[in-house]
Design an enzyme around this catalytic site. Structure first.
Site, PDB file in Angstrom:
ATOM      1  N   PRO A   2      -6.126   1.027   9.890  1.00  0.00           N
ATOM      2  CA  PRO A   2      -7.556   0.854   9.611  1.00  0.00           C
ATOM      3  C   PRO A   2      -7.795   0.453   8.162  1.00  0.00           C
ATOM      4  O   PRO A   2      -7.116   0.920   7.248  1.00  0.00           O
ATOM      5  CB  PRO A   2      -8.133   2.246   9.893  1.00  0.00           C
ATOM      6  CG  PRO A   2      -7.161   2.900  10.818  1.00  0.00           C
ATOM      7  CD  PRO A   2      -5.816   2.362  10.424  1.00  0.00           C
ATOM      8  N   GLU A   3      -8.774  -0.427   7.973  1.00  0.00           N
ATOM      9  CA  GLU A   3      -9.103  -0.850   6.620  1.00  0.00           C
ATOM     10  C   GLU A   3     -10.187   0.066   6.043  1.00  0.00           C
ATOM     11  O   GLU A   3     -10.729   0.942   6.718  1.00  0.00           O
ATOM     12  CB  GLU A   3      -9.513  -2.316   6.633  1.00  0.00           C
ATOM     13  CG  GLU A   3      -8.435  -3.181   7.283  1.00  0.00           C
ATOM     14  CD  GLU A   3      -8.343  -4.597   6.754  1.00  0.00           C
ATOM     15  OE1 GLU A   3      -8.831  -4.873   5.652  1.00  0.00           O
ATOM     16  OE2 GLU A   3      -7.758  -5.443   7.465  1.00  0.00           O
ATOM     17  N   LYS A  50      -8.091   3.994   1.537  1.00  0.00           N
ATOM     18  CA  LYS A  50      -7.724   4.451   2.873  1.00  0.00           C
ATOM     19  C   LYS A  50      -7.520   5.966   2.935  1.00  0.00           C
ATOM     20  O   LYS A  50      -6.928   6.474   3.881  1.00  0.00           O
ATOM     21  CB  LYS A  50      -6.472   3.698   3.334  1.00  0.00           C
ATOM     22  CG  LYS A  50      -6.708   2.182   3.416  1.00  0.00           C
ATOM     23  CD  LYS A  50      -5.519   1.423   3.968  1.00  0.00           C
ATOM     24  CE  LYS A  50      -5.828  -0.076   4.016  1.00  0.00           C
ATOM     25  NZ  LYS A  50      -4.727  -0.856   4.624  1.00  0.00           N
ATOM     26  N   ASN A 161      -5.050  -6.355   5.800  1.00  0.00           N
ATOM     27  CA  ASN A 161      -4.682  -7.732   6.102  1.00  0.00           C
ATOM     28  C   ASN A 161      -5.880  -8.632   6.394  1.00  0.00           C
ATOM     29  O   ASN A 161      -5.888  -9.808   6.046  1.00  0.00           O
ATOM     30  CB  ASN A 161      -3.705  -7.755   7.288  1.00  0.00           C
ATOM     31  CG  ASN A 161      -2.664  -8.853   7.154  1.00  0.00           C
ATOM     32  OD1 ASN A 161      -2.667  -9.619   6.195  1.00  0.00           O
ATOM     33  ND2 ASN A 161      -1.762  -8.930   8.112  1.00  0.00           N
ATOM     34  N   ARG A 257       4.527  -8.598   6.037  1.00  0.00           N
ATOM     35  CA  ARG A 257       3.284  -8.641   6.807  1.00  0.00           C
ATOM     36  C   ARG A 257       2.940 -10.071   7.165  1.00  0.00           C
ATOM     37  O   ARG A 257       3.319 -11.018   6.452  1.00  0.00           O
ATOM     38  CB  ARG A 257       2.126  -8.033   6.001  1.00  0.00           C
ATOM     39  CG  ARG A 257       2.284  -6.573   5.635  1.00  0.00           C
ATOM     40  CD  ARG A 257       2.213  -5.657   6.850  1.00  0.00           C
ATOM     41  NE  ARG A 257       0.928  -5.757   7.512  1.00  0.00           N
ATOM     42  CZ  ARG A 257      -0.143  -5.028   7.186  1.00  0.00           C
ATOM     43  NH1 ARG A 257      -0.082  -4.163   6.176  1.00  0.00           N
ATOM     44  NH2 ARG A 257      -1.276  -5.148   7.856  1.00  0.00           N
TER      45      ARG A 257
END
Length: 268
Positions: A2-3, A50, A161, A257
């Protein structure tokens, strides 16, 4: 993972629905000791990047969801899955419970430990106390690519991302641009976009980054279908035509990533 907007939404939900009544706390999974907070009020919930901090009368619970963690708000009689931490406001039957499953971290910390976490974290675009000037000074001294720096939580707290890929595209900046070559004007454009887009994510619970002229109805195209939801320019659109120039969106493995970008709109 989760961002940051997800964590800020969680803090807002806890502050709205779980204060100031005492909270019933338990750990059906048995991997958390709830006795320090069971029956005590939640005094404040806060997010930075986060990290989620739940402040009770005499204890702080630090939660980091990691890759698979999730806080779900469900009827209190729902007890499915492996629940690490269960919080029910006022302990009343039929209330909504907060169920934490699969977190990377769920632990008590001291105020000093909390401050150490905050000191190590970068600037959070969703924080009123964020200092973009200090962040720019660090970015402009770095040889690392801006696409790398934006994923580093010690620089851009809460950015993941999607919030890396989309502002860089919207500003026409190559993710491979070294930080020291970015310049203040382009840095400010990225930061302003992050602040606006992430605030919108907090408000709506989804990530939408396309401008009105590129929405499905404006372009007469089908809406995006993806588990992450939201209309985006490049994230997880590998091989599809760019909404702006038509060039196929590219994807590269970058520091472990997936990195999404348009080679035409974001030429180095």
């Amino acid at each position: 993972m989760p961002e940051g907007h997800v964590i800020h939404r969680l803090a807002r939900r806890f502050n709205t629905d779980f204060r100031p009544a005492p909270v019933s706390a338990s750990s059906p999974q048995g991997r958390f000791e709830p006795s320090l907070i069971d029956g005590t009020p939640l005094t404040h919930a806060a997010a930075h990047g986060k990290h989620l901090f739940l402040q009770f009368t005499d204890a702080i619970v630090h939660v980091h969801l990691g890759l698979i963690g999730k806080f779900s708000f469900e009827p209190a009689d729902t007890l499915r899955g492996q629940i690490r931490l269960r919080l029910v406001p006022d302990g009343g039957a039929g209330d909504i419970a907060a169920h934490l499953r699969g977190p990377q971290t769920c632990a008590y910390i001291t105020p000093a430990e909390q401050q150490a976490i905050l000191d190590a974290a970068g600037e959070d675009p969703l924080s009123p106390a964020a200092d973009p000037d200090a962040l720019f000074e660090r970015v402009r001294r770095s040889r690392r690519a801006i696409g790398s720096l934006m994923m580093d939580q010690a620089y851009f707290a809460g950015v993941g991302n999607i919030y890396r890929a989309e502002p860089l595209f919207r500003q026409g900046i190559s993710p491979f641009t070294p930080g020291r070559e970015l310049g203040r004007e382009r840095f400010d454009a990225i930061w302003a976009d992050l602040v606006a887009l992430m605030a919108d994510g907090v408000a709506t619970g989804r990530i939408d980054t396309v401008r009105p002229e590129h929405l499905p109805e404006a372009m007469e195209r089908a809406p995006r279908e993806d588990d992450h939801g939201g209309e985006v320019y490049v994230y997880r659109r590998t091989g599809e035509p760019c909404h702006v120039c038509g060039h196929p969106v590219d994807k590269q493995q970058f520091e472990g990533r997936n990195l999404f970008f348009c080679p035409s709109c974001q030429a180095l």
